[in-house]
Write a protein that holds these residues in place. Sequence first.
Motif, PDB file in Angstrom:
ATOM      1  N   ALA A 124      10.395   1.884   8.779  1.00  0.00           N
ATOM      2  CA  ALA A 124      11.074   2.541   9.900  1.00  0.00           C
ATOM      3  C   ALA A 124      10.059   3.069  10.918  1.00  0.00           C
ATOM      4  O   ALA A 124      10.223   2.891  12.128  1.00  0.00           O
ATOM      5  N   GLU A 125       8.989   3.695  10.442  1.00  0.00           N
ATOM      6  CA  GLU A 125       7.978   4.243  11.325  1.00  0.00           C
ATOM      7  C   GLU A 125       7.170   3.142  12.023  1.00  0.00           C
ATOM      8  O   GLU A 125       6.804   3.274  13.183  1.00  0.00           O
ATOM      9  N   ALA A 126       6.902   2.061  11.318  1.00  0.00           N
ATOM     10  CA  ALA A 126       6.093   0.972  11.876  1.00  0.00           C
ATOM     11  C   ALA A 126       6.837   0.187  12.944  1.00  0.00           C
ATOM     12  O   ALA A 126       6.207  -0.410  13.817  1.00  0.00           O
ATOM     13  N   ARG A 129       0.835  -1.209   0.000  1.00  0.00           N
ATOM     14  CA  ARG A 129       0.000   0.000   0.000  1.00  0.00           C
ATOM     15  C   ARG A 129       0.873   1.264   0.000  1.00  0.00           C
ATOM     16  O   ARG A 129       0.618   2.195  -0.765  1.00  0.00           O
ATOM     17  N   ALA A 130       1.895   1.297   0.831  1.00  0.00           N
ATOM     18  CA  ALA A 130       2.795   2.458   0.885  1.00  0.00           C
ATOM     19  C   ALA A 130       3.477   2.662  -0.468  1.00  0.00           C
ATOM     20  O   ALA A 130       3.611   3.799  -0.944  1.00  0.00           O
ATOM     21  N   TYR A 131       3.878   1.580  -1.099  1.00  0.00           N
ATOM     22  CA  TYR A 131       4.523   1.637  -2.409  1.00  0.00           C
ATOM     23  C   TYR A 131       3.566   2.202  -3.463  1.00  0.00           C
ATOM     24  O   TYR A 131       3.929   3.089  -4.242  1.00  0.00           O
ATOM     25  N   GLN A 132       2.338   1.706  -3.465  1.00  0.00           N
ATOM     26  CA  GLN A 132       1.361   2.164  -4.448  1.00  0.00           C
ATOM     27  C   GLN A 132       0.948   3.613  -4.219  1.00  0.00           C
ATOM     28  O   GLN A 132       0.852   4.399  -5.165  1.00  0.00           O
ATOM     29  N   LEU A 133       0.708   3.982  -2.959  1.00  0.00           N
ATOM     30  CA  LEU A 133       0.287   5.345  -2.641  1.00  0.00           C
ATOM     31  C   LEU A 133       1.376   6.378  -2.916  1.00  0.00           C
ATOM     32  O   LEU A 133       1.078   7.542  -3.166  1.00  0.00           O
ATOM     33  N   SER A 134       2.623   5.957  -2.885  1.00  0.00           N
ATOM     34  CA  SER A 134       3.738   6.878  -3.113  1.00  0.00           C
ATOM     35  C   SER A 134       4.085   7.017  -4.588  1.00  0.00           C
ATOM     36  O   SER A 134       5.028   7.725  -4.928  1.00  0.00           O
ATOM     37  N   GLY A 135       3.355   6.350  -5.436  1.00  0.00           N
ATOM     38  CA  GLY A 135       3.690   6.374  -6.853  1.00  0.00           C
ATOM     39  C   GLY A 135       4.857   5.464  -7.176  1.00  0.00           C
ATOM     40  O   GLY A 135       5.672   5.750  -8.043  1.00  0.00           O
ATOM     41  N   HIS A 136       4.963   4.380  -6.433  1.00  0.00           N
ATOM     42  CA  HIS A 136       5.966   3.338  -6.646  1.00  0.00           C
ATOM     43  C   HIS A 136       7.371   3.780  -6.237  1.00  0.00           C
ATOM     44  O   HIS A 136       8.346   3.524  -6.952  1.00  0.00           O
ATOM     45  N   ASP A 137       7.450   4.406  -5.088  1.00  0.00           N
ATOM     46  CA  ASP A 137       8.717   4.882  -4.535  1.00  0.00           C
ATOM     47  C   ASP A 137       9.160   3.954  -3.394  1.00  0.00           C
ATOM     48  O   ASP A 137       8.498   3.897  -2.353  1.00  0.00           O
ATOM     49  N   LEU A 138      10.255   3.237  -3.594  1.00  0.00           N
ATOM     50  CA  LEU A 138      10.750   2.316  -2.571  1.00  0.00           C
ATOM     51  C   LEU A 138      11.187   3.040  -1.293  1.00  0.00           C
ATOM     52  O   LEU A 138      11.142   2.464  -0.210  1.00  0.00           O
ATOM     53  N   LYS A 139      11.592   4.297  -1.419  1.00  0.00           N
ATOM     54  CA  LYS A 139      11.962   5.063  -0.227  1.00  0.00           C
ATOM     55  C   LYS A 139      10.761   5.226   0.702  1.00  0.00           C
ATOM     56  O   LYS A 139      10.911   5.232   1.922  1.00  0.00           O
TER      57      LYS A 139
END
Length: 156
Positions: free
Chosen positions: A150-152, A133-143
């Motif tokens: 790190a936050e989780a 989900r984080a990858y998709q929501l960021s526009g496919h940004d691995l960072k």
Amino acid sequence: MPDETHVWWAMRPSFRHPTIELRAPDVCTKLEDAILLACLYRSLVRYLCERPELAEDVTVVDRAIAVENKWRAQRYGTECVFATKGGGVSIQEMLGQVIARVSGDAAALGCLAEVERCRDILVRGSSADAQIRAYQLSGHDLKAVNQWIAEATVVG
């Protein structure tokens, strides 16, 4: 009766220590999830140790199904449909079968509530689901995925 429920984890004895190693396809970023899965593993170990005759009935086909299901769990995660001799079974149904099968052992170990709460992981999603989900929501940004991890995993 062969036990077709050991499909999305692996347990093996250690050759160096008097322990059983647990291997899961995903690393838990939530401590609660790690505890729930450890309780499920512990209950499964007790279940199998109390019923050694189950190993006698495992066939080559059963082993092939287990290998296939391990791959499916790694590939599809919480959306997995497991292969069985009777056809496809959703991960929710398979987990329900596993919980029903080991509930007596979990109760004897004092962790039945935790084992039953393993269903919560499927409802809210695993760490892998959140990373995707984080990858998709960021526009496919691995960072962004690294930042989410790190936050989780920060203890607050």
